[in-house]
Enzyme design. Structure first.
Site, short mmCIF file in Angstrom:
data_model
loop_
_atom_site.label_atom_id
_atom_site.label_comp_id
_atom_site.label_asym_id
_atom_site.label_seq_id
_atom_site.Cartn_x
_atom_site.Cartn_y
_atom_site.Cartn_z
N LYS A 136 0.95 -1.42 0.42
CA LYS A 136 0.43 -0.07 0.01
C LYS A 136 0.78 1.36 -0.08
CE LYS A 136 -2.32 2.37 2.95
NZ LYS A 136 -3.25 2.99 4.45
N ASP A 155 -6.72 0.73 0.69
CA ASP A 155 -6.90 1.18 2.07
C ASP A 155 -7.75 0.79 2.54
OD1 ASP A 155 -8.67 3.11 0.61
OD2 ASP A 155 -7.77 4.42 2.23
#
Ligand code: SF4
Length: 230
Positions: A136, A155
């Site tokens: 991420k 997310d």
């Protein structure tokens, strides 16, 4: 028949990810959020890397309150690599998990100085070798600073809304990312996340989505919708 089942019967998993439906979703997102960008304040790749590490389990707004002083005190990887851990911990304290975050930021700075000449590396493979950096964080830095679409930022908002939209049925971020990589055109990987994160903050909120105000409402058949046009 319960609403959710009826909806699944109408659309089915295959048609959820049909290219024309995906294109319609992307086009609505473009119309609603033509200029969606990363909300973390940064001036360069190093700032963004640090801010993204700090954003784990923390809001971007909170991170943005902490980073001005942090960036002022330690403006470069070299400066951060020489930081005293207690000072660093105190500066990032309010973002939560501060001991780990301070250790990771300093460790990443050290490795960037030692291995990459003081420059944040611009590839997924090398970013993943930095402490505290998983896919991420690497995707945020690559997409928002370097303009490289190596993957999709997943997310909490992207995970929740991609599931509500039927683009994935997975719950693990890595698997959700792989599903999105398969479904979305690569030139949309960066913008999709920015736009969905805005939608998640403003409209498709976790507890009570504001479906009556949602641009995607007629395309969405999530079982927890709070309003339906038909
Ligand atoms: S219609 Fe509701 S559940 Fe579906 S994306 Fe919009 S806000 Fe989220």
């Amino acid at each position: 028949m319960p609403r959710r089942k009826a909806a699944r019967k109408r659309f089915g998993a295959a048609s959820d990810i049909a290219p024309e439906r995906v294109a319609a979703i992307l086009s609505r997102l473009d119309r609603k959020y033509p200029k969606a960008r990363c909300a973390l304040h940064h001036r360069n790749a190093w700032d963004l890397l640090v801010a993204t590490i700090l954003s784990a389990q923390c809001t971007d707004a909170r991170v943005n309150l902490v980073t001005p002083e942090l960036f002022h005190r330690f403006p470069t990887p070299a400066a951060m690599a020489a930081a005293a851990l207690p000072e660093l911990e105190s500066l990032v304290h309010t973002t939560g998990f501060f001991r780990n975050k301070a250790k990771n930021i300093r460790g990443a700075a050290q490795r960037i100085v030692d291995e990459f000449g003081g420059n944040v590396p611009a590839s997924m493979e090398t970013l993943l070798t930095l402490p505290g950096v998983a896919r991420k964080t690497a995707n945020v830095v690559l997409g928002s600073w370097f303009g490289v679409a190596a993957g999709v930022v997943v997310d909490t908002h992207v995970l929740r809304i991609s599931r509500r939209l039927g683009l994935t049925s997975n719950t693990a971020p890595e698997k959700v990312e792989q599903d999105l990589i398969r479904i979305l055109p690569q030139e949309r990987w960066i913008d999709y996340s920015h736009q969905i994160i805005r939608l998640g903050r403003e409209i498709c909120i976790a507890r009570k989505p504001r479906c009556a105000d949602c641009q995607l409402e007629d395309l969405c058949h999530s079982g927890d919708k709070t309003w339906r046009s038909s």
